[in-house]
Design a protein around this motif. Structure first.
Motif, PDB file in Angstrom:
ATOM      1  N   VAL A  64       0.860  -1.183   0.000  1.00  0.00           N
ATOM      2  CA  VAL A  64       0.000   0.000   0.000  1.00  0.00           C
ATOM      3  C   VAL A  64       0.896   1.232   0.000  1.00  0.00           C
ATOM      4  O   VAL A  64       1.781   1.359   0.849  1.00  0.00           O
ATOM      5  N   LYS A  65       0.674   2.115  -0.942  1.00  0.00           N
ATOM      6  CA  LYS A  65       1.403   3.381  -1.010  1.00  0.00           C
ATOM      7  C   LYS A  65       0.395   4.505  -0.852  1.00  0.00           C
ATOM      8  O   LYS A  65      -0.582   4.584  -1.588  1.00  0.00           O
ATOM      9  N   THR A  66       0.640   5.363   0.138  1.00  0.00           N
ATOM     10  CA  THR A  66      -0.309   6.420   0.479  1.00  0.00           C
ATOM     11  C   THR A  66       0.367   7.775   0.420  1.00  0.00           C
ATOM     12  O   THR A  66       1.495   7.935   0.904  1.00  0.00           O
ATOM     13  N   LYS A  67      -0.336   8.743  -0.163  1.00  0.00           N
ATOM     14  CA  LYS A  67       0.173  10.116  -0.243  1.00  0.00           C
ATOM     15  C   LYS A  67      -0.923  11.088   0.166  1.00  0.00           C
ATOM     16  O   LYS A  67      -2.102  10.837  -0.072  1.00  0.00           O
ATOM     17  N   THR A  68      -0.520  12.197   0.769  1.00  0.00           N
ATOM     18  CA  THR A  68      -1.464  13.264   1.086  1.00  0.00           C
ATOM     19  C   THR A  68      -1.412  14.353   0.020  1.00  0.00           C
ATOM     20  O   THR A  68      -2.369  15.089  -0.151  1.00  0.00           O
ATOM     21  N   THR A  69      -0.275  14.468  -0.674  1.00  0.00           N
ATOM     22  CA  THR A  69      -0.125  15.423  -1.779  1.00  0.00           C
ATOM     23  C   THR A  69       0.700  14.751  -2.871  1.00  0.00           C
ATOM     24  O   THR A  69       1.310  13.707  -2.646  1.00  0.00           O
ATOM     25  N   HIS A  70       0.743  15.372  -4.018  1.00  0.00           N
ATOM     26  CA  HIS A  70       1.580  14.862  -5.112  1.00  0.00           C
ATOM     27  C   HIS A  70       2.843  15.698  -5.280  1.00  0.00           C
ATOM     28  O   HIS A  70       3.480  15.665  -6.332  1.00  0.00           O
ATOM     29  N   ASP A  71       3.227  16.432  -4.226  1.00  0.00           N
ATOM     30  CA  ASP A  71       4.420  17.279  -4.295  1.00  0.00           C
ATOM     31  C   ASP A  71       5.659  16.479  -4.696  1.00  0.00           C
ATOM     32  O   ASP A  71       6.513  16.980  -5.403  1.00  0.00           O
ATOM     33  N   TRP A  72       5.751  15.265  -4.241  1.00  0.00           N
ATOM     34  CA  TRP A  72       6.918  14.420  -4.533  1.00  0.00           C
ATOM     35  C   TRP A  72       6.518  13.212  -5.376  1.00  0.00           C
ATOM     36  O   TRP A  72       7.135  12.168  -5.310  1.00  0.00           O
ATOM     37  N   GLY A  73       5.456  13.335  -6.136  1.00  0.00           N
ATOM     38  CA  GLY A  73       5.019  12.260  -7.011  1.00  0.00           C
ATOM     39  C   GLY A  73       3.758  11.584  -6.507  1.00  0.00           C
ATOM     40  O   GLY A  73       3.235  11.900  -5.437  1.00  0.00           O
ATOM     41  N   THR A  74       3.290  10.642  -7.298  1.00  0.00           N
ATOM     42  CA  THR A  74       2.065   9.909  -6.980  1.00  0.00           C
ATOM     43  C   THR A  74       2.396   8.679  -6.136  1.00  0.00           C
ATOM     44  O   THR A  74       3.554   8.248  -6.087  1.00  0.00           O
ATOM     45  N   PRO A  75       1.394   8.073  -5.513  1.00  0.00           N
ATOM     46  CA  PRO A  75       1.656   6.823  -4.782  1.00  0.00           C
ATOM     47  C   PRO A  75       2.233   5.749  -5.708  1.00  0.00           C
ATOM     48  O   PRO A  75       3.123   4.990  -5.303  1.00  0.00           O
ATOM     49  N   GLU A  76       1.760   5.701  -6.942  1.00  0.00           N
ATOM     50  CA  GLU A  76       2.267   4.704  -7.893  1.00  0.00           C
ATOM     51  C   GLU A  76       3.769   4.869  -8.132  1.00  0.00           C
ATOM     52  O   GLU A  76       4.493   3.881  -8.265  1.00  0.00           O
ATOM     53  N   GLU A  77       4.230   6.113  -8.174  1.00  0.00           N
ATOM     54  CA  GLU A  77       5.658   6.358  -8.411  1.00  0.00           C
ATOM     55  C   GLU A  77       6.530   5.920  -7.237  1.00  0.00           C
ATOM     56  O   GLU A  77       7.733   5.730  -7.392  1.00  0.00           O
ATOM     57  N   MET A  78       5.922   5.741  -6.082  1.00  0.00           N
ATOM     58  CA  MET A  78       6.670   5.284  -4.908  1.00  0.00           C
ATOM     59  C   MET A  78       6.915   3.773  -4.935  1.00  0.00           C
ATOM     60  O   MET A  78       7.745   3.266  -4.196  1.00  0.00           O
ATOM     61  N   PHE A  79       6.169   3.049  -5.760  1.00  0.00           N
ATOM     62  CA  PHE A  79       6.344   1.599  -5.854  1.00  0.00           C
ATOM     63  C   PHE A  79       7.309   1.319  -6.998  1.00  0.00           C
ATOM     64  O   PHE A  79       6.920   1.155  -8.140  1.00  0.00           O
ATOM     65  N   THR A  80       8.574   1.274  -6.663  1.00  0.00           N
ATOM     66  CA  THR A  80       9.648   1.157  -7.643  1.00  0.00           C
ATOM     67  C   THR A  80      10.001  -0.305  -7.922  1.00  0.00           C
ATOM     68  O   THR A  80       9.527  -1.217  -7.227  1.00  0.00           O
TER      69      THR A  80
END
Length: 119
Positions: free
Chosen positions: A54-70
């Motif tokens: 599960v990848k969770t974000k409150t903002t897209h300042d540093w990318g989307t949750p999808e971009e966190m799953f490398t």
């Protein structure tokens, strides 16, 4: 900041868990820890063990949750799944759930992701 990140992650996991239970998945284990890291949710879907990141974000300042799953995270989840299975043969897959904690929250489920899904 670390506490806020943990709270954000837990909120996303709760939403993802509720969503997956609503689809008929069964919870096997939550926050399974290994030397490779932690698998957020281990579920069962029609006799298939599902390792859910599960990848969770409150903002897209540093990318989307999808971009966190490398690609690297995918490999770590695969390694953790191997530890969980302890050498047993089982049908399994890796799912990713992206959660935007906007108002209202937005959840996107990606069943059966593979290493080929990442550049």
């Amino acid at each position: 900041m670390k506490k806020l990140n943990k709270e954000t992650g837990l909120a996303g996991e709760e939403l993802a868990l509720g969503y997956l239970l609503g689809l008929g998945y069964e919870l096997l284990q939550r926050n399974f820890s290994t030397r490779f890291g932690e698998i957020d949710l281990i579920m069962e879907d029609k006799n298939v063990i599902v390792f859910v990141e599960v990848k969770t974000k409150t903002t897209h300042d540093w990318g989307t949750p999808e971009e966190m799953f490398t690609r690297g995270k995918y490999r770590r989840v695969r390694n953790m799944a191997t530890v969980f299975l302890k050498g047993k043969e089982a049908l399994c897959r890796i799912d990713m759930v992206a959660v935007d904690l906007s108002d209202p929250p937005v959840l996107r489920h990606y069943p059966d992701v593979t290493i080929n899904d990442y550049p």
